[in-house]
Design a protein around this motif. Structure first.
Motif, PDB file in Angstrom:
ATOM      1  N   LEU A  33       0.932  -1.109   0.052  1.00 48.02           N
ATOM      2  CA  LEU A  33      -0.127  -0.001   0.053  1.00 48.02           C
ATOM      3  C   LEU A  33       0.616   1.250   0.062  1.00 48.02           C
ATOM      4  CD1 LEU A  33      -2.793  -0.779   2.608  1.00 48.02           C
ATOM      5  CD2 LEU A  33      -2.944  -0.820   0.288  1.00 48.02           C
ATOM      6  N   VAL A  47      -4.340  -1.933   6.718  1.00 43.56           N
ATOM      7  CA  VAL A  47      -4.574  -2.520   5.535  1.00 43.56           C
ATOM      8  C   VAL A  47      -6.021  -3.277   5.494  1.00 43.56           C
ATOM      9  CG1 VAL A  47      -3.915  -4.803   4.352  1.00 43.56           C
ATOM     10  CG2 VAL A  47      -2.286  -3.343   5.489  1.00 43.56           C
ATOM     11  N   TRP A  54      -8.289  -0.423   4.347  1.00 41.65           N
ATOM     12  CA  TRP A  54      -8.069  -0.342   2.822  1.00 41.65           C
ATOM     13  C   TRP A  54      -8.989  -1.144   2.128  1.00 41.65           C
ATOM     14  CZ3 TRP A  54      -5.244  -3.592  -0.670  1.00 41.65           C
ATOM     15  CH2 TRP A  54      -5.146  -2.930  -1.884  1.00 41.65           C
ATOM     16  N   SER A  67     -12.512  -0.721   2.674  1.00 44.28           N
ATOM     17  CA  SER A  67     -13.173   0.494   1.823  1.00 44.28           C
ATOM     18  C   SER A  67     -13.233  -0.050   0.157  1.00 44.28           C
ATOM     19  CB  SER A  67     -12.072   1.719   1.906  1.00 44.28           C
ATOM     20  OG  SER A  67     -10.832   1.383   1.281  1.00 44.28           O
ATOM     21  N   LEU A 104      -9.618   5.823   9.404  1.00 46.58           N
ATOM     22  CA  LEU A 104      -9.140   5.549   7.937  1.00 46.58           C
ATOM     23  C   LEU A 104     -10.410   4.980   7.033  1.00 46.58           C
ATOM     24  CD1 LEU A 104      -6.168   3.308   8.812  1.00 46.58           C
ATOM     25  CD2 LEU A 104      -6.227   5.286   7.585  1.00 46.58           C
TER      26      LEU A 104
END
Lengths: 512, 323
Positions: free
Chosen positions: A42, B152, B155, B158, B267
């Motif tokens: 990432l 992570v 992420w 999402s 996040l």
């Protein structure tokens, strides 16, 4: 018996209890590695400098002033930081200055800066959004650059007055040099707006011609017109996915800038002449209601949109319009990322009719980034030469005219489209529009406490958009919080800073 | 005969020997001295640990509490901290709408995620305890979510929960079900974060519960079966009570972790839409770190400390009652 078993349970290790064999532990280790790898994946990767910058670095020759010093630059992880890194070999060649670039995630940049100027002193150069300028200057955290500027001209006359007078100067002193000049603009799908069938349908429905919206009411009409479900027709094609009218940034606190586009157009200003917050006004209510109404025509999930989401929705061809920073136009022309290459038109953010057929457009000069030198720097002269170099017309042209995310801030950047690194057919139209947007710009606050004022405003606007509170209550609460901030920071001093800003606004023609 | 008399042991009272303490007295005194030495030695041994606790826990906690009585902005060093006593508390609790909402959000989050984790965790552990084929592989696979960094996870989710393009909504729509606005609706955002957190940490409860289940004596269950107890009764009256001590520890750990939830919220939603998913940690961060409003940020931290202490007392009492 329970106690006995309880005791035994406490004595046994988890692994013993689960009876995990060695291979289970191996698998867990593998998974840990997988997790770490995914995380590493990432992280941003550095693609290396664009060819224009690389050529410049290769061609750099030793200059007359040699410093033999090291300058540490604190930057965010966004393209600005990468660019400073790419250009540092040229600085070494020309000035014999070793530039150490320290990149921190953008969300932690302001904390890193404040921690350093108040307790540390590890960095010589700080790259920050101008909304921090007032706090940094009022507390003596930045070096005044006037003396250096007299000796080594940063060519500030070539910088747009709004950036120069409001983001570089404070209370008559020069404290920063710009690296990135931001403003919000309207981008639209020119192919759809030019489609004959769509034009006819719009005219039939709204009784005026389909065109980039000039007012915020027209913006709602156009956004509603283009919002269509999957299966509907758009410019002769059947939609496989739903299509939406608009996309904007809605997350707190930066949603405040998208609100300010409207608020300023409706005649609003941050404070009145007596330094009382002037948000809970007709302009404030109209701005909030318009922003809230427009979200009905945004993509699913728009209430959680930041920059990447709204940018992506537009360049992936899911919305007819987007209001965003000016690098979106460049991204939209990048065939590696965009599905709408060659289809984008440019306009100023909508405005409000002010009588006599005139329309007041106010494009918020949102964010931007400027270099300042920490008052704790032991090498301020070398640090100044570094930022003067990076800010210079020749060097800045290399990084603001490419396809990257840093935006132009000098008049010379717009002088000749042929000088741009990135080239696309509509570049002249883009340049004309972005110049007009800066000229009608609405600056962010740069007085002390600006970050806090902005945060409080953004939080309350986001609450109103989410339906957690009424529009009037959100604005009233923002005013209450602004008064608390002002009281804390010394009302007289704050009022003085504001009066100075208003004078500058008037001098450069940006006053409401 | 001399004037000096003899002692019981035949030693004259004025003899130098008689001035020595008796062996009984020596025996009496020795343990005192040695006890004192041991006490000092003990203090010396725990001193480093105490110093660490003082420096890293007690001092920061006291500093935070003291700071919460001041209006103090870290950025503006020209403005000295101003003592307002309970002014920050009064303002945040009674005038500021964001704090009560952050408290409610945090409590909802804790209740939601810990309940889900416990129910799902115990159920999965019971299943894994049946000794079915593939149990070991399944147990190992269960470790995956815990092994992934929260950034992570945020992420991944999402993307998975992207309302327009995410596979979850795509699958739901393919089944003719409505696609929820997972992260962009004030009513859905916090429950969605609860689900994501539960997904990550249910395996923790599974592992702990599985350990507890495997340490339960089979003889109790055999006796219950002989007495005619059915599966539900065995679970209700044997499995669960025996599992309770382990579960209390697991719930305590998960509650503490859920109480300070920051990363996933920051996040996935940034606390939004609006402030509908803003937790106490995120609110304190916004005040103390983003706005550098150290006084009010410390007030939020102190309020968190008080709530955490209330939780700890409740758990302590619950554990004592069980004992």
């Amino acid at each position: 018996m329970g106690a006995e078993w309880q005791g035994r349970t406490q004595e046994m290790s988890i692994v013993q209890r689960v009876g995990a064999p060695r291979r289970l532990c191996f698998l867990a280790g593998l998974l840990l590695a997988l997790g770490s790898t995914t995380g590493a994946g990432l992280a941003q990767t550095d693609p290396g400098p664009p060819s224009a910058i690389q050529k410049f670095v290769d061609a750099a020759k030793p200059g007359p002033d040699r410093y033999g010093k090291k300058v540490t630059v604190l930057v965010g992880s966004l393209p600005t930081g990468q660019t400073v890194q790419w250009l540092s070999p040229a600085i070494k060649k020309i000035f014999d200055i070793d530039v150490e670039v320290v990149r921190v995630p953008i969300g932690q940049l302001s904390q890193a800066i404040i921690n350093d100027v108040t307790t540390g002193g590890n960095y010589d150069v700080l790259l920050f959004p101008p909304r921090m300028l007032g706090d940094l200057v009022a507390d003596g955290h930045l070096v005044n650059l006037d003396a250096y500027a007299k000796k080594w001209d940063p060519q500030l006359n070539d910088v747009f007055p709004a950036y120069r007078e409001l983001y570089n100067y404070l209370n008559g002193g020069l404290y920063t040099l710009t690296m990135d000049g931001d403003r919000l603009e309207l981008y639209y799908r020119a192919d759809l707006f030019d489609n004959a069938a769509e034009k006819a349908a719009f005219k039939a429905k709204y009784n005026y011609d389909l065109a980039p919206p000039k007012t915020w009411q027209e913006y709602l009409d156009v956004a509603a017109f283009f919002t269509r479900p999957a299966g509907a027709t758009l410019a002769g094609d059947t939609l496989a996915q739903p299509f939406f009218g608009m996309s904007e940034f809605t997350r707190a606190p930066d949603v405040a800038d998208w609100w300010l586009n409207r608020f300023a157009a409706f005649g609003g200003t941050y404070f009145d002449e007596n330094f009382k917050p002037a948000l809970n006004t007709e302009a404030g209510v109209k701005a909030t209601e318009n922003l809230k109404a427009s979200l009905a025509f945004g993509p699913t999930g728009i209430l959680n949109f930041g920059y990447p989401e709204s940018y992506d929705a537009f360049i992936q061809g899911r919305t007819a319009m987007v209001i965003q920073w000016s690098d979106v136009a460049k991204g939209a022309e990048n065939p590696q990322a965009s599905k709408i290459v060659g289809k984008v038109g440019y306009a100023q953010v909508p405005g409000a009719a002010i009588g006599g057929g005139a329309i007041r457009h106010r494009s918020v000069l949102a964010y931007s980034r400027v270099f300042g030198i920490s008052a704790k720097s032991k090498v301020p002269e070398a640090a100044y030469r570094v930022i003067q170099f990076l800010h210079s017309p020749e060097v800045s042209n290399l990084y603001v005219t490419g396809f990257g995310g840093i935006d132009a801030f000098r008049l010379s950047h717009y002088a000749d489209p042929a000088n741009w690194v990135a080239q696309w057919p509509k570049l002249p139209a883009y340049i004309a529009n972005t110049k007009a947007s800066i000229e009608n710009g609405y600056p962010e606050l740069t007085i002390p406490g600006a970050v806090r004022y902005q945060e409080a405003l953004g939080q309350q606007i986001a609450r109103a958009l989410a339906g957690e509170t009424s529009v009037k209550d959100a604005l009233a609460e923002t005013e209450r919080q602004w008064n608390i901030i002002t009281d804390e920071l010394d009302p007289k001093l704050q009022a003085g800073f504001w009066q100075d800003q208003i004078k500058v606004w008037k001098r450069i023609g940006l006053a409401p | 005969m001399s004037s000096s008399s003899l002692t019981a042991s035949g030693i004259r009272e004025d003899s130098p020997i008689s001035s020595q303490p008796s062996s009984a007295a020596i025996l009496d005194r020795k343990p005192n001295a040695s006890r004192r030495n041991i006490a000092w030695f003990g203090w010396a041994l725990v001193l480093p640990a105490c110093s660490f606790v003082l420096a890293l826990n007690i001092f920061p906690a006291l500093f935070t509490i003291v700071t919460s009585f001041f209006r103090w902005n870290f950025v503006n060093k020209r403005i000295p901290p101003r003592f307002v006593f309970l002014g920050n508390y009064q303002e945040l609790l009674f005038s500021e709408p964001l704090l009560p909402q952050a408290v409610l959000n945090t409590l909802f989050f804790i209740l939601g995620t810990v309940s889900l984790q416990v129910v799902a965790g115990v159920a999965i552990a019971m299943l894994l305890n049946q000794g079915l084929r593939g149990t070991r592989v399944a147990t190992a696979l269960l470790l995956i979510p815990m092994a992934i960094a929260p950034a992570v996870i945020a992420w991944l989710f999402s993307i998975l929960l992207n309302e327009a393009l995410g596979p979850v909504n795509y699958a739901l729509q393919a089944l003719n079900l409505s696609a929820p606005p997972w992260l962009s609706d004030a009513r859905w955002a916090l429950p969605t974060i609860v689900l994501v957190d539960a997904w990550q940490w249910t395996p923790f409860i599974v592992i702990i519960s599985l350990a507890g289940l495997r340490s339960q004596p089979p003889s109790v269950f055999e006796a219950a079966m002989l007495d005619g107890a059915n599966a539900r009764q065995r679970f209700r009256y044997i499995t669960l009570p025996l599992l309770r001590p382990v579960l209390i520890i697991a719930i305590l750990l998960r509650t503490v972790d859920a109480f300070k939830m920051f990363d996933l919220v920051y996040l996935l939603t940034g606390g939004g839409p609006g402030t509908s998913s803003q937790t106490l940690s995120l609110y304190g961060y916004r005040l103390g770190v983003v706005q550098f409003d150290v006084g009010r940020g410390s007030t939020v931290s102190t309020i968190m400390l008080m709530i955490a202490m209330a939780f700890a007392i409740l758990f302590y009492r619950a554990a004592r009652v069980r004992q």
